[in-house]
Design an enzyme around this catalytic site. Structure first.
Site, PDB file in Angstrom:
ATOM      1  N   LYS A   1       0.801  -1.225   0.043  1.00 22.31           N
ATOM      2  CA  LYS A   1       0.007  -0.077   0.011  1.00 22.31           C
ATOM      3  C   LYS A   1       1.008   1.269   0.048  1.00 22.31           C
ATOM      4  CE  LYS A   1      -3.930   1.999   2.667  1.00 22.31           C
ATOM      5  NZ  LYS A   1      -4.595   1.641   3.975  1.00 22.31           N
TER       6      LYS A   1
ATOM      7  N   SER B   1      -9.445   1.421   3.056  1.00 17.71           N
ATOM      8  CA  SER B   1      -8.434   2.441   2.176  1.00 17.71           C
ATOM      9  C   SER B   1      -7.520   1.634   1.380  1.00 17.71           C
ATOM     10  CB  SER B   1      -7.851   3.476   3.042  1.00 17.71           C
ATOM     11  OG  SER B   1      -6.986   2.869   3.910  1.00 17.71           O
TER      12      SER B   1
ATOM     13  N   SER C   1      -9.688  -0.985   7.164  1.00 14.12           N
ATOM     14  CA  SER C   1      -8.956  -0.912   5.809  1.00 14.12           C
ATOM     15  C   SER C   1      -8.415  -2.019   5.213  1.00 14.12           C
ATOM     16  CB  SER C   1      -8.191   0.364   5.752  1.00 14.12           C
ATOM     17  OG  SER C   1      -8.791   1.535   6.015  1.00 14.12           O
TER      18      SER C   1
END
Length: 456
Positions: free
Chosen positions: A80, A158, A182
Site C-alpha cells: 500500500k 482504504s 481498511s
C-alpha cells in the site's frame, strides 16, 4: 487471473520455488508482465521493476547456493502506498505529497519482509490519506472490483489497490493498513482473506499515519495460512509454527446488536450459513448483546469520531492552506469535522475507550466474536462518485462493523463465506480481544474451509 504465479497462494508458490520447480527471476518477470497486461491501470501507483528484479536475482542466487532465507524467499509482495520504500516518495494516495522527499529507508515491516527474502513488486492504490472505507481516489483513479460482472463496483478501502491486486491474481499477497477496517473491508468486498493484527504487534516506523491510537496493519492474501506465514516473518520467527485449532470446541459469540442493522439479506444468509456449518462440526455459537457497541456509536454522536480528531490534528496545516484545494473534497470535508472535537472531548473519548475495552474483555473473555465484515456487498462506483451525501452515508455503513474492533483494540481475520447481492463476495469477520492474535489466526486456520463452504 492475470498470471499463474500471481494467482497462487503464498504457500503454493513457495513450494514451487523451494523445490526449484520455478526460479524467483521467472516468477518476478511473469508477475511484472501480468501487471503490465492488466487493463485496470489504477491498481498500482508505482511498479518497482528495478528493485524487484534485483531482489529476484539475489533470491535466485541464494536458492541455487542452498542459502534460502525460508519459505517466503522469492515470493512477490505489493505494498500500500503509505509504506516507505527507500528512494521513493510515499504519496499516501495524495498528489500533495507526491513532490515530497524520497524515503531514506524502507519502512520497518518492508525491511523485515525483505530480510525474509520477499520481493517488493510495487505500490498499490489507496483512498487519499487512508481516510475512507470505499477506496475511491480522484487523483490516481479507483481500481475496479474484479469480482463484479455487472457494473464497476468499489474495491473497498482504504487498502483498495492491495485488495484488487490479490483478488485479480496480480500478486499472491499485498500489505495494507487498518485504522477503521481498511484491510478487512477490501478483503471482504473482493473475496479474499484479510488479517488485521493487534495494534502495536508490528513496528509502524515508516508507515504514514492516520490515527496513531487506532492504526494497525496486516496482509491481504488468498488463505489464512498465507497470513500466518507473513505474521511469523514480521515478528522475526524463523518459520511459522502456529497450529490450526479444530472447529470442534471453538467458542464463538455473535453480537445481536448494531452489526446486523441495515444488513442486506444476502449478506445475512451467507453469514448464517457459515455459522450453521461451524455449529454442525461442533463449534459453540452463542448470541449475545455487546453493550459497548452501542456505547461506541453514542460516543461518536456526542464527541465525534476518534479517527477524525486525530486525522485533523495530523493534517491541520494542509487543511488550512492552499494544499486543501488539491485534495479529495470528501476527505477534506470529513477531516475538518475533527476541528469540532475539543481537547476535553478527545480526553473523554480516550477515557471511555479504556473503560469499554475492559468491559468487553470481561464480557467476551477468551471467546471469539463473529459477525459480517461488512453489512453489504460492494456497491457500484458511479453513484458514489456523483453524490456526496450517498458517499458519506455508504462510507459510514461500510466502516461500521470493522471500526468497532479498531476502537476496542481487537485483532481479526476476514474470511470469504459466500456471496450476496449481485453475486458479490461476503466476508465473515472472526475477532478476538487485543493480543490474542495467535488464537484468532489459529481458529481461522482451522475453520477456513468450513467458513468458505462451496467457495474455491
Amino acid at each position: 487471473m492475470a498470471n499463474s504465479f500471481g494467482a497462487m497462494s503464498v504457500a503454493q508458490l513457495s513450494s514451487l520455488i523451494q523445490t526449484a520447480a520455478v526460479d524467483p527471476i521467472e516468477v518476478t518477470q511473469a508477475v511484472l508482465e501480468g501487471i503490465d497486461a492488466y487493463a485496470d491501470r489504477a491498481v498500482f501507483t508505482a511498479i518497482l521493476r528495478d528493485r524487484a528484479l534485483e531482489e529476484a536475482m539475489l533470491s535466485s542466487k541464494r536458492l541455487r547456493e542452498g542459502r534460502s532465507r525460508g519459505m517466503l524467499d522469492g515470493i512477490p509482495i505489493a505494498w500500500k502506498d503509505l509504506f516507505d520504500i527507500k528512494g521513493r516518495t510515499t504519496t499516501a494516495g495524495s498528489t500533495v505529497l507526491a513532490t515530497g522527499p524520497a524515503a531514506e529507508a524502507d519502512a520497518a515491516v518492508v525491511a523485515a519482509l525483505k530480510q525474509a527474502g520477499m520481493i517488493s513488486i510495487g505500490c498499490t492504490a489507496m483512498s487519499e490519506f487512508a481516510f475512507s472505507g470505499l477506496g475511491l481516489n480522484p487523483h490516481f483513479g479507483t481500481p475496479g472490483n474484479p469480482a463484479s460482472v455487472d457494473v464497476p463496483r468499489i474495491p473497498g478501502g482504504s487498502s483498495s489497490g492491495s485488495g484488487v491486486a490479490v483478488a485479480a491474481g496480480l500478486v499472491p499477497v499485498a500489505m495494507g493498513t487498518d485504522t477503521g477496517g481498511s484491510v478487512r473491508i477490501p478483503a471482504a468486498f473482493n473475496g479474499i482473506v484479510g488479517y488485521k493484527a493487534t495494534r502495536g504487534r508490528y513496528p509502524m516506523d515508516g508507515v504514514y499515519p492516520l490515527a496513531k491510537s487506532l492504526d494497525s496493519l496486516g496482509p491481504l492474501c488468498r488463505t489464512v495460512k498465507d497470513a500466518v506465514w507473513i505474521d511469523a516473518a514480521l515478528r522475526g520467527a524463523p518459520f511459522p509454527s502456529l497450529p490450526a485449532r479444530p472447529v470442534e470446541g471453538l467458542e464463538i459469540v455473535v453480537p445481536e446488536n448494531v452489526v446486523f442493522d441495515g444488513a442486506q439479506p444476502g449478506v445475512i444468509a451467507s453469514f448464517e450459513a457459515a455459522l450453521d456449518r461451524l455449529s454442525g462440526l461442533g463449534a459453540s455459537i452463542t448470541r449475545i448483546t455487546i453493550p459497548a457497541f452501542d456505547s461506541i456509536l453514542g460516543l461518536m454522536s456526542r464527541y465525534g469520531a476518534l479517527v477524525t480528531a486525530e486525522a485533523y490534528a495530523l493534517h491541520r496545516e494542509l487543511l488550512t492552506g492552499s494544499a486543501a484545494d488539491d485534495m479529495d473534497r470528501r476527505v477534506v470535508l470529513r477531516t475538518r469535522l475533527g476541528e469540532k472535537t475539543t481537547l476535553s472531548d478527545y480526553l473523554a473519548i480516550l477515557d471511555a475507550r479504556q473503560r469499554l475495552i475492559v468491559d468487553v474483555e470481561r464480557l467476551v473473555g477468551d471467546s471469539l466474536v463473529a459477525f459480517p465484515s461488512v453489512a453489504h456487498v460492494a456497491p457500484p462506483i458511479a453513484p458514489l462518485e456523483a453524490d456526496d451525501e450517498l458517499f458519506f452515508a455508504t462510507n459510514g455503513q461500510t466502516l461500521r462493523n470493522t471500526m468497532l474492533g479498531n476502537f476496542l483494540d481487537w485483532c481479526g481475520v476476514s474470511v470469504p463465506c459466500g456471496t450476496g447481492e449481485a453475486n458479490m463476495p461476503v466476508g465473515l469477520l472472526l475477532s478476538a480481544v487485543a493480543g490474542r492474535d495467535e488464537a484468532v489466526l489459529g481458529a481461522a486456520l482451522g475453520a477456513e474451509e468450513v467458513v468458505r463452504g462451496d467457495l474455491k
